[in-house]
Design an enzyme around this catalytic site. Structure first.
Site, PDB file in Angstrom:
ATOM      1  N   ASN A 101      26.478  32.188   3.306  1.00 44.65           N
ATOM      2  CA  ASN A 101      25.658  31.279   2.506  1.00 44.65           C
ATOM      3  C   ASN A 101      24.610  32.018   1.676  1.00 44.65           C
ATOM      4  O   ASN A 101      23.506  31.539   1.482  1.00 44.65           O
ATOM      5  CB  ASN A 101      25.013  30.209   3.394  1.00 44.65           C
ATOM      6  CG  ASN A 101      24.381  29.055   2.628  1.00 44.65           C
ATOM      7  OD1 ASN A 101      23.381  28.505   3.054  1.00 44.65           O
ATOM      8  ND2 ASN A 101      24.950  28.671   1.502  1.00 44.65           N
TER       9      ASN A 101
ATOM     10  N   ASP B 203      34.982  37.164  -2.372  1.00 40.74           N
ATOM     11  CA  ASP B 203      33.625  37.436  -1.915  1.00 40.74           C
ATOM     12  C   ASP B 203      33.085  38.635  -2.691  1.00 40.74           C
ATOM     13  O   ASP B 203      33.605  39.738  -2.560  1.00 40.74           O
ATOM     14  CB  ASP B 203      33.630  37.729  -0.410  1.00 40.74           C
ATOM     15  CG  ASP B 203      32.235  37.813   0.177  1.00 40.74           C
ATOM     16  OD1 ASP B 203      31.249  37.910  -0.593  1.00 40.74           O
ATOM     17  OD2 ASP B 203      32.130  37.789   1.419  1.00 40.74           O
TER      18      ASP B 203
ATOM     19  N   CYS C 174      26.019  34.155  -1.226  1.00 37.12           N
ATOM     20  CA  CYS C 174      26.672  34.541  -2.486  1.00 37.12           C
ATOM     21  C   CYS C 174      27.404  33.363  -3.119  1.00 37.12           C
ATOM     22  O   CYS C 174      26.898  32.728  -4.036  1.00 37.12           O
ATOM     23  CB  CYS C 174      27.666  35.697  -2.269  1.00 37.12           C
ATOM     24  SG  CYS C 174      26.908  37.244  -1.723  1.00 37.12           S
ATOM     25  N   ARG C 175      28.591  33.065  -2.618  1.00 39.43           N
ATOM     26  CA  ARG C 175      29.456  32.077  -3.269  1.00 39.43           C
ATOM     27  C   ARG C 175      28.968  30.644  -3.125  1.00 39.43           C
ATOM     28  O   ARG C 175      28.898  29.904  -4.113  1.00 39.43           O
ATOM     29  CB  ARG C 175      30.880  32.191  -2.709  1.00 39.43           C
ATOM     30  CG  ARG C 175      31.533  33.525  -3.034  1.00 39.43           C
ATOM     31  CD  ARG C 175      32.825  33.708  -2.277  1.00 39.43           C
ATOM     32  NE  ARG C 175      32.558  33.885  -0.844  1.00 39.43           N
ATOM     33  CZ  ARG C 175      33.493  33.975   0.078  1.00 39.43           C
ATOM     34  NH1 ARG C 175      34.763  33.871  -0.260  1.00 39.43           N
ATOM     35  NH2 ARG C 175      33.178  34.166   1.337  1.00 39.43           N
ATOM     36  N   SER C 176      28.647  30.214  -1.915  1.00 42.40           N
ATOM     37  CA  SER C 176      28.292  28.802  -1.744  1.00 42.40           C
ATOM     38  C   SER C 176      26.972  28.421  -2.414  1.00 42.40           C
ATOM     39  O   SER C 176      26.892  27.337  -3.002  1.00 42.40           O
ATOM     40  CB  SER C 176      28.333  28.382  -0.268  1.00 42.40           C
ATOM     41  OG  SER C 176      27.492  29.164   0.533  1.00 42.40           O
TER      42      SER C 176
ATOM     43  N   CYS D  37      30.719  29.084   2.506  1.00 42.73           N
ATOM     44  CA  CYS D  37      31.293  30.427   2.529  1.00 42.73           C
ATOM     45  C   CYS D  37      30.861  31.080   3.842  1.00 42.73           C
ATOM     46  O   CYS D  37      30.437  30.381   4.764  1.00 42.73           O
ATOM     47  CB  CYS D  37      30.881  31.239   1.297  1.00 42.73           C
ATOM     48  SG  CYS D  37      29.143  31.681   1.178  1.00 42.73           S
TER      49      CYS D  37
END
Length: 159
Positions: A13, A126, A15-17, A10
């Site tokens: 690096n 996001d 939140c999402r990943s 993402c």
């Protein structure tokens, strides 16, 4: 069985990943296949290098029994394109950046997470500027995709 290596990417690096990394690690450990995989995450930006995931991501993951608190943000490196079999971008902007960064002839398959895991050309939103509910929604979406990758159906299951 040869190890399969997967990198989630993402923007920062945090939140999402890292959520995707933690979820997939959790799922493959649950089915006793953690030795079959190398799972990591990175960002296309360098703002958070060395930082832990966002506290809200840590909290949501922990609420589902997934510990991502020890992960540290890093930026995608050139050698990632040869170290990993599959690099999954969490949104189309990062997918575009990854394709631009990929050295010619690198071995990694680069794809959009939702397209690869769920058969949909959607971005994982996001949640950074949102609240707990946004992180929870992202967790559920990532969990669904990661579970599909582990259990099928998929064009390219992890087995």
């Amino acid at each position: 069985m040869a190890q399969r290596s997967i990198l989630f990417v993402c923007l920062g690096n945090i939140c999402r990943s890292p959520l995707a990394e933690g979820i997939l690690r959790h799922l493959v450990e649950k089915v006793g296949r953690h030795h079959d995989f190398v799972i990591d995450s990175a960002g296309t930006g360098a703002w958070h290098i060395g930082d832990p995931p966002d506290r809200r991501a840590i909290s949501v993951a922990a609420g589902h029994g997934v510990d991502i608190s020890k992960l540290k943000a890093r930026k995608v490196a050139k050698d990632d394109f040869d170290r990993f079999d599959l690099i999954l971008a969490l949104d189309s902007s990062n997918l575009k950046t990854l394709r631009e960064l990929a050295p010619e002839g690198s071995r990694a398959t680069i794809a959009l997470f939702c397209s690869h895991a769920l058969g949909a050309a959607d971005d994982v939103p996001d949640p950074y500027f949102g609240g707990h509910a946004d992180f929870e929604a992202v967790y559920r979406l990532l969990y669904r995709g990661c579970a599909t990758m582990v259990e099928g159906p998929s064009d390219e299951p992890l087995s």
